[in-house]
Motif scaffolding. Structure first.
Motif, PDB file in Angstrom:
ATOM      1  N   PHE A  96       0.798  -1.214   0.103  1.00 26.60           N
ATOM      2  CA  PHE A  96      -0.080   0.101  -0.133  1.00 26.60           C
ATOM      3  C   PHE A  96       0.786   1.425  -0.090  1.00 26.60           C
ATOM      4  N   LEU A  97       2.032   1.334   0.489  1.00 24.45           N
ATOM      5  CA  LEU A  97       2.897   2.311   0.661  1.00 24.45           C
ATOM      6  C   LEU A  97       3.448   2.743  -1.065  1.00 24.45           C
ATOM      7  N   ASN A  98       3.665   1.654  -1.513  1.00 25.09           N
ATOM      8  CA  ASN A  98       3.883   1.888  -3.068  1.00 25.09           C
ATOM      9  C   ASN A  98       2.686   2.215  -3.816  1.00 25.09           C
ATOM     10  N   LEU A  99       1.575   1.651  -3.661  1.00 22.23           N
ATOM     11  CA  LEU A  99       0.368   2.229  -4.329  1.00 22.23           C
ATOM     12  C   LEU A  99       0.138   3.718  -4.112  1.00 22.23           C
ATOM     13  N   ILE A 113      -6.262  -0.493  -9.372  1.00 21.42           N
ATOM     14  CA  ILE A 113      -5.830  -1.863  -8.531  1.00 21.42           C
ATOM     15  C   ILE A 113      -6.292  -1.740  -6.898  1.00 21.42           C
ATOM     16  N   GLN A 114      -6.092  -0.521  -6.484  1.00 24.25           N
ATOM     17  CA  GLN A 114      -6.402  -0.277  -5.232  1.00 24.25           C
ATOM     18  C   GLN A 114      -7.896  -0.556  -4.852  1.00 24.25           C
ATOM     19  N   LYS A 115      -8.720   0.147  -5.713  1.00 26.22           N
ATOM     20  CA  LYS A 115     -10.166  -0.212  -5.819  1.00 26.22           C
ATOM     21  C   LYS A 115     -10.759  -1.542  -5.704  1.00 26.22           C
ATOM     22  N   ARG A 116      -9.958  -2.298  -6.858  1.00 28.43           N
ATOM     23  CA  ARG A 116     -10.528  -3.809  -7.085  1.00 28.43           C
ATOM     24  C   ARG A 116      -9.834  -4.775  -6.325  1.00 28.43           C
ATOM     25  N   LEU A 117      -8.753  -4.540  -5.511  1.00 36.58           N
ATOM     26  CA  LEU A 117      -7.943  -5.536  -4.821  1.00 36.58           C
ATOM     27  C   LEU A 117      -8.715  -6.584  -4.104  1.00 36.58           C
ATOM     28  N   ARG A 118      -8.455  -7.783  -4.128  1.00 35.16           N
ATOM     29  CA  ARG A 118      -9.028  -8.829  -3.207  1.00 35.16           C
ATOM     30  C   ARG A 118      -8.211  -9.620  -2.611  1.00 35.16           C
ATOM     31  N   LEU A 119      -8.241  -9.939  -1.361  1.00 33.96           N
ATOM     32  CA  LEU A 119      -7.170 -10.840  -0.768  1.00 33.96           C
ATOM     33  C   LEU A 119      -7.780 -12.437  -0.628  1.00 33.96           C
ATOM     34  N   ILE A 120      -6.598 -13.220  -0.779  1.00 38.78           N
ATOM     35  CA  ILE A 120      -7.006 -14.721  -0.514  1.00 38.78           C
ATOM     36  C   ILE A 120      -5.963 -15.120   0.589  1.00 38.78           C
ATOM     37  N   VAL A 121      -6.616 -15.809   1.600  1.00 37.93           N
ATOM     38  CA  VAL A 121      -5.831 -16.514   2.670  1.00 37.93           C
ATOM     39  C   VAL A 121      -6.132 -17.795   2.929  1.00 37.93           C
ATOM     40  N   ALA A 122      -5.102 -18.685   2.921  1.00 36.24           N
ATOM     41  CA  ALA A 122      -5.427 -20.003   2.822  1.00 36.24           C
ATOM     42  C   ALA A 122      -4.476 -20.787   4.201  1.00 36.24           C
ATOM     43  N   GLY A 123      -5.311 -21.185   5.001  1.00 37.23           N
ATOM     44  CA  GLY A 123      -5.047 -21.729   6.473  1.00 37.23           C
ATOM     45  C   GLY A 123      -5.838 -22.231   7.229  1.00 37.23           C
ATOM     46  N   GLY A 124      -5.814 -22.375   8.480  1.00 37.72           N
ATOM     47  CA  GLY A 124      -7.149 -22.410   9.559  1.00 37.72           C
ATOM     48  C   GLY A 124      -7.352 -21.169   9.861  1.00 37.72           C
ATOM     49  N   ASP A 125      -8.462 -21.353  10.794  1.00 36.11           N
ATOM     50  CA  ASP A 125      -9.058 -19.996  11.385  1.00 36.11           C
ATOM     51  C   ASP A 125      -8.356 -19.086  11.972  1.00 36.11           C
ATOM     52  N   GLY A 126      -7.155 -19.771  12.659  1.00 46.30           N
ATOM     53  CA  GLY A 126      -6.138 -18.811  13.168  1.00 46.30           C
ATOM     54  C   GLY A 126      -5.355 -18.102  12.230  1.00 46.30           C
ATOM     55  N   THR A 127      -4.992 -18.602  11.303  1.00 46.44           N
ATOM     56  CA  THR A 127      -4.355 -17.854  10.136  1.00 46.44           C
ATOM     57  C   THR A 127      -5.207 -16.887   9.306  1.00 46.44           C
ATOM     58  N   ALA A 128      -6.474 -17.230   9.384  1.00 48.82           N
ATOM     59  CA  ALA A 128      -7.316 -16.196   8.390  1.00 48.82           C
ATOM     60  C   ALA A 128      -7.499 -14.806   9.477  1.00 48.82           C
ATOM     61  N   GLY A 129      -7.700 -15.231  10.847  1.00 43.10           N
ATOM     62  CA  GLY A 129      -7.836 -14.137  11.835  1.00 43.10           C
ATOM     63  C   GLY A 129      -6.773 -13.383  11.798  1.00 43.10           C
ATOM     64  N   TRP A 130      -5.546 -13.909  11.720  1.00 44.84           N
ATOM     65  CA  TRP A 130      -4.238 -13.021  11.525  1.00 44.84           C
ATOM     66  C   TRP A 130      -4.415 -11.994  10.383  1.00 44.84           C
ATOM     67  N   LEU A 131      -4.784 -12.556   9.344  1.00 44.80           N
ATOM     68  CA  LEU A 131      -4.732 -11.722   8.128  1.00 44.80           C
ATOM     69  C   LEU A 131      -5.826 -10.427   8.330  1.00 44.80           C
ATOM     70  N   LEU A 132      -7.089 -11.006   9.032  1.00 41.05           N
ATOM     71  CA  LEU A 132      -8.040 -10.022   9.092  1.00 41.05           C
ATOM     72  C   LEU A 132      -7.641  -9.076  10.066  1.00 41.05           C
ATOM     73  N   GLY A 133      -6.899  -9.420  11.174  1.00 42.86           N
ATOM     74  CA  GLY A 133      -6.610  -8.506  12.267  1.00 42.86           C
ATOM     75  C   GLY A 133      -5.585  -7.348  11.492  1.00 42.86           C
ATOM     76  N   VAL A 134      -4.693  -7.852  10.748  1.00 45.62           N
ATOM     77  CA  VAL A 134      -3.720  -7.055  10.134  1.00 45.62           C
ATOM     78  C   VAL A 134      -4.521  -5.892   9.265  1.00 45.62           C
ATOM     79  N   VAL A 135      -5.421  -6.495   8.444  1.00 40.37           N
ATOM     80  CA  VAL A 135      -6.092  -5.342   7.510  1.00 40.37           C
ATOM     81  C   VAL A 135      -7.020  -4.460   8.494  1.00 40.37           C
ATOM     82  N   LEU A 140      -7.476   1.285   6.776  1.00 37.48           N
ATOM     83  CA  LEU A 140      -7.506   1.687   5.275  1.00 37.48           C
ATOM     84  C   LEU A 140      -8.733   2.707   4.904  1.00 37.48           C
ATOM     85  N   SER A 141      -8.745   3.503   4.094  1.00 41.83           N
ATOM     86  CA  SER A 141      -9.946   4.067   4.019  1.00 41.83           C
ATOM     87  C   SER A 141     -11.053   3.177   3.415  1.00 41.83           C
ATOM     88  N   TYR A 142     -10.351   1.998   2.448  1.00 41.16           N
ATOM     89  CA  TYR A 142     -11.269   1.059   2.019  1.00 41.16           C
ATOM     90  C   TYR A 142     -10.532  -0.129   2.185  1.00 41.16           C
TER      91      TYR A 142
END
Length: 499
Positions: A96-99, A113-135, A140-142
């Motif tokens: 996001f700094l580069n964007l 790209i910032q408007k349309r970006l989607r994230l995919i995370v593969a792992g258990g619930d702990g891994t998914a929660g980690w990424l959700l927490g970071v986001v 971010l404004s969006y």
């Protein structure tokens, strides 16, 4: 010039998708690498659904590594990340700094790209929660919406949003099919919950009543509340974290703790989802003999005072039936591998108990109790559910001094053994924090209060099985906590232990 995988054109001829399909997801090199020199006019198109993929290569036995290889063969390798090598907060900060730099230079592709970006995370619930927490912490404004690939044992997050609960295929066809679903998926918000745990520092001995790695990653990651923080209390140790799916305590967390302890001691025995689930079931069978393994002195009503806030500023004591051995504070309609403990109360029950339909973005948690595994078996019935206790914006547990020397707690599948000092109380408080965006398929079981296609009511005449002993009746927010570093997994933590 921006470069794409060499096998790109070959793939387009081997699968029932033309080259335009793959172009939906590919991100140009200069967007991914700040040091890359590329001119905007060298990029022939703007991807319709650009994705960043995060994979816990140590999840799902050997599946994580295989899935990583497949995604890197289909997409630009630089947009697929192994969480064992690079943490998501580091990746997303850099991206996001580069964007932002590119946008300041008038790069319209970066804007899109910032408007349309989607994230995919593969792992258990702990891994998914980690990424959700970071986001969430990036503020971010969006926030880019997130799709979750089920690669753990419970997979409650993926199941709640229609991505399934069984480990996926890792071949090209399976991954392409998943990407196609990501392209067509709808966005849905999900509530984020803040949890604060405070205990009195011991007068003598170790200053850590809990070994650091005994805490779940979502709490351990926050360390202690620092000087000057509004939540700091002199003479107390204060931890805080966040969760997305559920917080539970009691015997269900005890069973989960036994499973995780066994997996930590003998990781070679836990190489695939089927073995993991059968082992979990074997350990969980002890809950059928709850009086032997869980004395009544450990029941929730014996060790804790529970208060809830459904309306701003109005704390009320929540009566807990004496036989309740486990209590679950539920955000999503998926628990223990896909069960819905709250169920679907009909209009009469909702009216009588002052309940609202359970939504994942209404700022309310559903609080459910269970007596033992026999009680839990009601979830196998079409209308089965636990003992509905309350819906609340905030919940507070105060553990009574000297009633027990420990209890067990669990956040989104990550359990720990919580000491309860004999002379001092322990307080756990949960409150609504904010929201992030998820991606949901057409088979999503979660419901949104903001989605006009979501049923707004349960049919007045709908029948509901009487599977519980209903003996009880039942938006202030915490300030945003920390920055992305709050969800950083410490270097010393082996993420193979992260579900």
């Amino acid at each position: 010039m921006c470069s794409y995988p060499k096998q790109f054109e070959a793939m387009a001829t081997n699968f029932p998708f033309d080259s335009e399909f793959f172009k939906n997801f590919l991100i140009p090199d200069y967007i991914l690498r700040p040091e890359a020199e590329a001119k905007v006019e060298s990029v022939p198109y703007v991807p319709n659904c650009p994705v960043l993929v995060f994979i816990n290569s140590r999840s799902g036995g050997q599946l994580g590594g295989s899935l990583l290889s497949t995604y890197r063969s289909l997409l630009n390798e630089k947009q697929v990340f192994d969480l064992g090598e690079e943490a998501p907060d580091v990746v997303l900060r850099r991206f996001f700094l580069n964007l932002e730099k590119l946008k300041l230079n008038g790069d319209e592709i970066a804007v899109e790209i910032q408007k349309r970006l989607r994230l995919i995370v593969a792992g258990g619930d702990g891994t998914a929660g980690w990424l959700l927490g970071v986001v969430c912490d990036l503020k971010l404004s969006y926030s880019p919406p997130i799709a979750t690939v089920p690669l753990g044992t419970g997979n409650n997050l993926p199941f709640a949003f229609g991505w399934g609960k069984r480990n996926p295929g890792t071949d090209l066809n399976a991954v392409i099919s998943f990407l196609d679903q990501v392209l067509k998926a709808k966005e849905m918000k999900i509530d984020n919950w803040h949890i604060l745990m405070r205990m009195r520092a011991p007068a003598e001995g170790s200053c850590d009543p809990i070994a650091p790695l005994e805490l779940p990653h979502s709490l351990h990651a926050f360390h202690r509340v620092t000087e000057g923080d509004e939540h700091k209390v002199e003479g107390c140790l204060t931890f805080r974290g966040g969760f997305w799916n559920y917080f539970s305590m009691g015997m269900d967390a005890q069973v989960s703790y036994a499973f995780h302890s066994e997996r930590k001691m003998h990781p070679e025995k836990f190489k695939n989802q089927l073995v993991n689930q059968s082992t979990y079931a074997k350990i969980g069978s002890t809950w059928f003999f709850a009086p032997l393994f869980h004395p009544s002195s450990m029941n929730i009503s014996q060790i804790a005072k529970v208060e809830i806030m459904k309306h701003h500023g109005d704390w009320q004591t929540l009566p807990i039936p004496p036989g309740i051995r486990s209590i679950v504070c539920l955000n999503l309609p998926s628990f223990s591998g896909g069960f819905n403990p709250w169920g679907k109360p009909n209009c009469r029950r909702q009216r009588d108990r002052d309940f609202t339909p359970p939504y994942v973005d209404d700022g309310l948690l559903e609080v459910v109790g269970f007596r033992d595994a026999w009680h839990g078996l009601v979830l196998l019935a079409p209308s089965g559910h636990g003992t509905r206790l309350a819906q609340a914006h905030r919940i507070r547990f105060e553990f009574q001094k000297g009633k027990a020397d420990h209890t067990f707690m669990r956040i989104d599948g990550e359990p720990w053994k919580q000491p309860l000092p004999a002379k001092e109380s322990v307080m756990v408080e949960i409150s609504h924090l904010g929201q992030v965006n998820m991606l949901a398929t057409h088979s999503c079981i979660s419901r949104s209060v903001n989605d006009p296609s979501t049923p707004s009511r349960i049919d007045e005449d709908s029948e509901e099985e009487d599977c519980e002993d209903d003996s009880t009746k039942g938006g202030e927010e915490f300030r945003k906590f920390g920055a992305a570093a709050t969800f950083k997994i410490p270097d010393e933590v082996d993420i193979s232990q992260l579900s």
